[in-house]
Design an enzyme around this catalytic site. Structure first.
Site, PDB file in Angstrom:
ATOM      1  N   GLU A   1      -9.584  13.291  14.544  1.00  0.00           N
ATOM      2  CA  GLU A   1      -9.543  14.046  13.289  1.00  0.00           C
ATOM      3  C   GLU A   1     -10.957  14.226  12.752  1.00  0.00           C
ATOM      4  O   GLU A   1     -11.931  13.686  13.304  1.00  0.00           O
ATOM      5  CB  GLU A   1      -8.672  13.331  12.252  1.00  0.00           C
TER       6      GLU A   1
ATOM      7  N   GLU B   1      -5.305  -0.459   4.098  1.00  0.00           N
ATOM      8  CA  GLU B   1      -6.252   0.603   3.760  1.00  0.00           C
ATOM      9  C   GLU B   1      -6.922   0.258   2.443  1.00  0.00           C
ATOM     10  O   GLU B   1      -6.533  -0.687   1.760  1.00  0.00           O
ATOM     11  CB  GLU B   1      -5.543   1.955   3.672  1.00  0.00           C
TER      12      GLU B   1
ATOM     13  N   HIS C   1      -7.200   9.859   4.849  1.00  0.00           N
ATOM     14  CA  HIS C   1      -7.803   8.656   5.399  1.00  0.00           C
ATOM     15  C   HIS C   1      -9.178   8.415   4.786  1.00  0.00           C
ATOM     16  O   HIS C   1      -9.908   9.359   4.490  1.00  0.00           O
ATOM     17  CB  HIS C   1      -7.947   8.762   6.918  1.00  0.00           C
TER      18      HIS C   1
ATOM     19  N   THR D   1       4.582 -14.970   4.668  1.00  0.00           N
ATOM     20  CA  THR D   1       5.824 -14.985   3.886  1.00  0.00           C
ATOM     21  C   THR D   1       5.962 -13.780   2.960  1.00  0.00           C
ATOM     22  O   THR D   1       6.946 -13.676   2.236  1.00  0.00           O
ATOM     23  CB  THR D   1       5.908 -16.271   3.044  1.00  0.00           C
ATOM     24  N   GLY D   2       4.988 -12.878   2.954  1.00  0.00           N
ATOM     25  CA  GLY D   2       5.087 -11.676   2.127  1.00  0.00           C
ATOM     26  C   GLY D   2       6.224 -10.779   2.579  1.00  0.00           C
ATOM     27  O   GLY D   2       6.712 -10.874   3.711  1.00  0.00           O
ATOM     28  N   LYS D   3       6.625  -9.869   1.699  1.00  0.00           N
ATOM     29  CA  LYS D   3       7.773  -9.008   1.972  1.00  0.00           C
ATOM     30  C   LYS D   3       7.567  -8.164   3.220  1.00  0.00           C
ATOM     31  O   LYS D   3       8.424  -8.105   4.111  1.00  0.00           O
ATOM     32  CB  LYS D   3       8.039  -8.119   0.757  1.00  0.00           C
TER      33      LYS D   3
END
Length: 709
Positions: A252, A145, A301, A65-67
């Site tokens: 990367e 993250e 990152h 239910t989070g945005k």
């Protein structure tokens, strides 16, 4: 040239190929797991089939239910993903017309999901992952993250994990998305994508869409130090995917995953050549970001840095070139290049699927392809000095604080190097390939680069179980490797005491790399240098390890770097008196690649700047302020690919910044992705001296031209 030769020497394709082959043929009971705990399915490798999502895959959301989860679920449902409900701890009800259950175990029993997307804050993510594992959800996708590294090391894995710090996984053919990829860029097709970077994968998606190739299955392995799914595992899934006819591999700086992928690709090429034209069954194109890294700094990152035996980006490029992967230095080049390659294969033509970006085809070839016999990007000198910056992901202790800790905790003899005798390297850190903590050592410190925490000497890793720690056998093997077994019990005991002290600190303070240089004194080993790095993510999430915060040494003294960090922006000032182009980019991978591509084209960036995935108009304005504090800046290059970050919102931020800051330097703007047309229109209608382009090559060339005036 010296750096290039070192890169080639480091590229151990043959030995890695042997390691991969051995891993593939090990008995199930001894293959590598996500960690050292035995998964439900016997081997973690047995969970690979769970990555083959499709139109029948049943998906739940944790944090439903989070945005962000709500917005994502609406888009995914409209696109065709079979979302069957979600979980909010302690709550029962309905959301978006779908059931909400109080636990993953109950959701598993009632909704029978095949996959879960975890949309909770970083400090809650490891608990959500563990709950999903205990409920035996087959596939877990963690997008957050800044999840503490030790949380991931402790996570048991009975299920297949993607992430953390990943855009997720998407079957474009099967209309199943578990993640936050920008759907308007995707079109069903035949190119599989494996990527660490979200923005670089989106650029690759848009490029293959414009080339009328489309995508099959895209796996975002993520940019963290301890990924749940690595590049080799993702490639092995694409090898078996019937919809995939070509592969794009986006890597990367940081870790050894790309070298392991090169070893796997060499094996794959050897068994999958067409007999008529010797083309591989699925051609592979690649890109490696971070050639122009700031050594010792995190390039956005969490895992985008290389230390202690890990290869540079140039070494990864050299390894991939060596086995025949065709490399580009910007993802916009991949679509047309792959299309040409596929058209050259017998019986293969172009797809007739819709092509919403067809009018934006590549117009120039500034970014060249590289394969066998072509110019190597590894031969292009880095624009960065190898002796510049400190680590950003971690907080660290200086040498005197390290000595104090070692003396107080283990009675370790510490003192400056006398100048006599051989110094060895001994550290406790993380072996990314083994996904576990490890003792790292070298027989000498070689050509030591303090700021980057790197050595030219070969580094050997002794991984150990996170829950049990290094045992006596591991220490005996280490002593033998260091040629200490014949030096008597006193020397071995001092080694054991040092390892126990370092390991205790590693656990208690959530270490990333606890590095020491050791010498010999009176029959024992003493520490002559040390630097300890701890995970900054624990402080971000409000749970700092006891007492370590008081010993924190800031990673940079640059005022702009520090202020940007407070604003959620990653800004790194890059060296070079002739650097003249300020860069403003959304996404760490794209920011690294922008600096690299400018260098290849003859320009030099003054900075690395990642606005982050939650950039706003105000963030863009602040970014301009940080960039323009540098007097070297003679032009600003804004390179945006809209995913979660909307192109029109970025455009408004640019216009606002130019007006309010009364900019006198020229600004080149390149906007692609979500709402790119609206964004370009805002720029064009502003009547400000902004140079707007949709093509990267043209925009980069213009920025370089303006920086020289």
């Amino acid at each position: 040239m010296k750096m290039y030769q070192h890169a080639r020497r480091y590229s151990p394709v043959h030995s890695l190929r042997r390691q991969w082959a051995c891993r593939s043929h090990m008995p199930l009971s001894s293959r590598r797991f996500f960690n050292t705990c035995q998964p439900l399915h016997g081997s973690y490798a047995d969970t690979l089939p769970f990555l083959r999502i499709n139109s029948n895959t049943r998906v739940i959301f944790q944090g439903f239910t989070g945005k962000q989860a709500t917005a994502n679920a609406k888009d995914s449902l409209a696109w065709g993903t079979k979302i069957v409900g979600g979980v909010i701890p302690g709550r029962t009800g309905e959301h978006l017309g779908l059931p909400v259950l109080p636990s993953v175990r109950q959701a598993m029993a009632q909704l029978k999901p095949d996959a879960t997307g975890i949309y909770v804050a970083a400090h809650q993510a490891s608990g959500a992952i563990e709950e999903s594992i205990e409920a035996e959800v087959p596939l877990i996708v963690a997008v957050a993250e800044h999840i503490p590294i030790h949380s991931m090391l402790k996570t048991q894995s009975k299920s297949r994990l993607i992430g953390p710090n990943s855009p997720g996984i998407i079957s474009v053919v099967g209309k199943c998305r578990v993640g936050f990829q920008p759907l308007p860029c995707f079109s069903p097709g035949r190119v599989g994508i494996v990527a660490k970077s979200g923005t670089l994968s989106y650029e690759t998606v848009a490029s293959t869409t414009r080339a009328a190739l489309g995508q099959s299955l895209c796996i975002g392995v993520g940019g963290d130090m301890v990924p749940g799914t690595d590049m080799v595992e993702a490639l092995s899934v694409l090898e078996e995917d019937p919809d995939t006819e070509a592969i794009a591999l986006i890597g990367e700086i940081g870790g050894t995953a790309e070298l392991e992928a090169a070893a796997w690709i060499k094996e794959y090429y050897s068994r999958s050549k067409f007999p008529t034209n010797m083309e591989p069954d699925r051609p592979i194109f690649g890109l490696i970001a971070g050639v122009n890294e700031a050594p010792g700094r995190i390039m956005g990152h969490a895992g985008a840095f290389a230390v202690l035996g890990e290869p540079t980006a140039m070494a990864k490029i050299a390894a991939l070139e060596e086995i025949g992967v065709t490399l580009v230095n910007h993802p916009a080049q991949i679509g047309d290049s792959l299309k040409t390659r596929l058209q050259g294969k017998a019986g293969l033509g172009t797809t007739s699927r819709s092509n919403p970006f067809a009018t934006d085809m590549q117009r120039r070839q500034l970014h060249f392809m590289r394969g066998p016999g072509r110019r190597s990007l590894a031969a292009i000198p880095s624009v960065l000095d190898m002796h510049q910056h400190q680590q950003r992901r971690s907080i660290y202790l200086n040498v005197n604080r390290c000595f104090d800790e070692l003396r107080a905790r283990g009675g370790i003899i510490c003192g400056p190097y006398s100048g006599h005798g051989t110094r060895r390297l001994l550290a406790v850190g993380i072996d990314r390939s083994a996904r576990s903590p490890a003792i790292l050592t070298a027989l000498s410190i070689g050509d030591w680069i303090e700021e980057a925490q790197r050595t030219s000497a070969p580094v050997k890793s002794f991984p150990f179980d996170y829950r049990r720690g290094p045992d006596g056998l591991a220490i005996e093997r280490l002593a033998s490797y260091l040629q200490m077994s014949n030096k008597g019990d006193s020397a071995v005991d001092s080694l054991r005491r040092l390892i126990e002290t370092l390991t205790t600190l590693f656990y208690e303070k959530e270490g990333i790399l606890l590095m020491t240089h050791i010498g010999e004194r009176l029959g024992e080993f003493n520490v002559v240098h040390a630097r300890f790095a701890f995970d900054h993510a624990t402080f971000r999430n409000g749970t700092p390890p006891d007492k370590t915060k008081a010993m924190y040494v800031r990673a940079t003294n640059e005022p702009a770097d520090i202020e940007a960090e407070r604003s959620g922006i990653v800004y790194l000032k890059l060296p070079g008196e002739d650097a003249a182009i300020g860069t403003l980019v959304n996404g760490a991978g794209l920011a690294m690649n922008t600096v690299d591509a400018l260098a290849t084209a003859g320009g030099k960036a003054t900075n690395f700047l990642d606005t982050g995935g939650k950039a706003t108009s105000e963030t863009v304005k602040e970014s301009f302020m940080f960039i323009l504090q540098d007097p070297r800046v003679r032009a600003v290059f804004v390179n945006i690919f809209g995913g979660l970050t909307l192109g029109d919102m970025i455009a408004r931020g640019i216009v606002m910044a130019v007006k309010e800051l009364s900019l006198t330097v020229p600004v080149v703007v390149r906007i692609r992705g979500t709402n790119e047309t609206e964004g370009r229109k805002i720029i064009e209608d502003s009547q400000l001296p902004l140079h707007a382009f949709d093509d990267f090559e043209v925009a980069a060339a213009k920025a370089i031209e303006l920086s020289r005036k």
